[in-house]
Design an enzyme around this catalytic site. Structure first.
Site, PDB file in Angstrom:
ATOM      1  N   CYS A  47       0.838  -1.204   0.000  1.00 47.84           N
ATOM      2  CA  CYS A  47       0.000   0.000   0.000  1.00 47.84           C
ATOM      3  C   CYS A  47       0.873   1.254   0.000  1.00 47.84           C
ATOM      4  O   CYS A  47       0.636   2.194  -0.768  1.00 47.84           O
ATOM      5  CB  CYS A  47      -0.909   0.010   1.229  1.00 47.84           C
TER       6      CYS A  47
HETATM    7  C1  BEZ Z   1       0.709  -5.246   1.793  1.00 47.81           C
HETATM    8  O1  BEZ Z   1      -0.059  -4.356   1.427  1.00 47.81           O
HETATM    9  O2  BEZ Z   1       1.924  -5.088   1.807  1.00 47.81           O
HETATM   10  C2  BEZ Z   1       0.129  -6.569   2.206  1.00 47.81           C
HETATM   11  C3  BEZ Z   1      -1.205  -6.825   1.970  1.00 47.81           C
HETATM   12  C4  BEZ Z   1      -1.738  -8.009   2.351  1.00 47.81           C
HETATM   13  C5  BEZ Z   1      -0.960  -8.961   2.982  1.00 47.81           C
HETATM   14  C6  BEZ Z   1       0.370  -8.704   3.222  1.00 47.81           C
HETATM   15  C7  BEZ Z   1       0.924  -7.493   2.832  1.00 47.81           C
END
Ligand code: BEZ
Length: 159
Positions: A47
């Protein structure tokens, strides 16, 4: 959530000036085109490094293409989402909102179970263009740990 459907009126939250604002995204999109970008959490690597930066960099391009507001919606609590937004200094038409209890994700049929990873229930990663409460386009990632179809470049090129 799918093209043609109404987005839920389930409130999401923003912590501003020491107050908790309850935001109904269906209301917020009345008379406007909004881009809803949902992601599992604030500060998570994908994100923070791969998803949000493109929207901040291209916020002006989205405006030029008719997107009035961009909503970054994360399934983290509103205190954490505020801390994330404060560190990014977003333009005023980019809003960081929280769906900490995953109520919107559930109502939208977009819950993602990351319990085994230790992250609990989260949202799927997607981008949706919404006008007057109605979904105009919807791009969901096949793998929520990566960004492709819901990324800024892909969404911008589809507008
Ligand atoms: C991330 O956005 O980095 C992420 C999303 C879901 C699971 C693990 C990491």
């Amino acid at each position: 959530m799918k093209v043609g459907s109404k987005i839920p009126s389930t409130p999401v939250q923003q912590f501003v000036g020491g107050e908790i604002n309850q935001v109904d995204l269906a209301d917020f999109s009345q008379g406007k085109t909004i881009l809803l970008v949902a992601m599992p959490g604030a500060f998570t690597p994908t994100c923070a490094d791969d998803h949000v930066p493109g929207y901040l960099a291209k916020a002006g391009d989205f405006r030029s293409k008719g997107v009035d507001e961009i909503v970054i919606l994360a399934t983290s609590d509103f205190f954490v989402v505020k801390a994330w937004a404060d560190g990014l200094n977003p333009p005023e038409h980019v809003h960081f909102l929280a769906d900490g209890s995953q109520a919107f994700a559930k109502a939208a049929g977009q819950l993602l179970d990351l319990t085994e990873l230790g992250l609990g229930m989260r949202t799927q990663r997607y981008a949706a263009v919404v006008r007057d409460g109605k979904v105009i386009s919807f791009a969901i990632e096949p793998d929520a740990t990566a960004v492709s179809v819901s990324g800024a470049d892909a969404v911008l090129s589809g507008l």
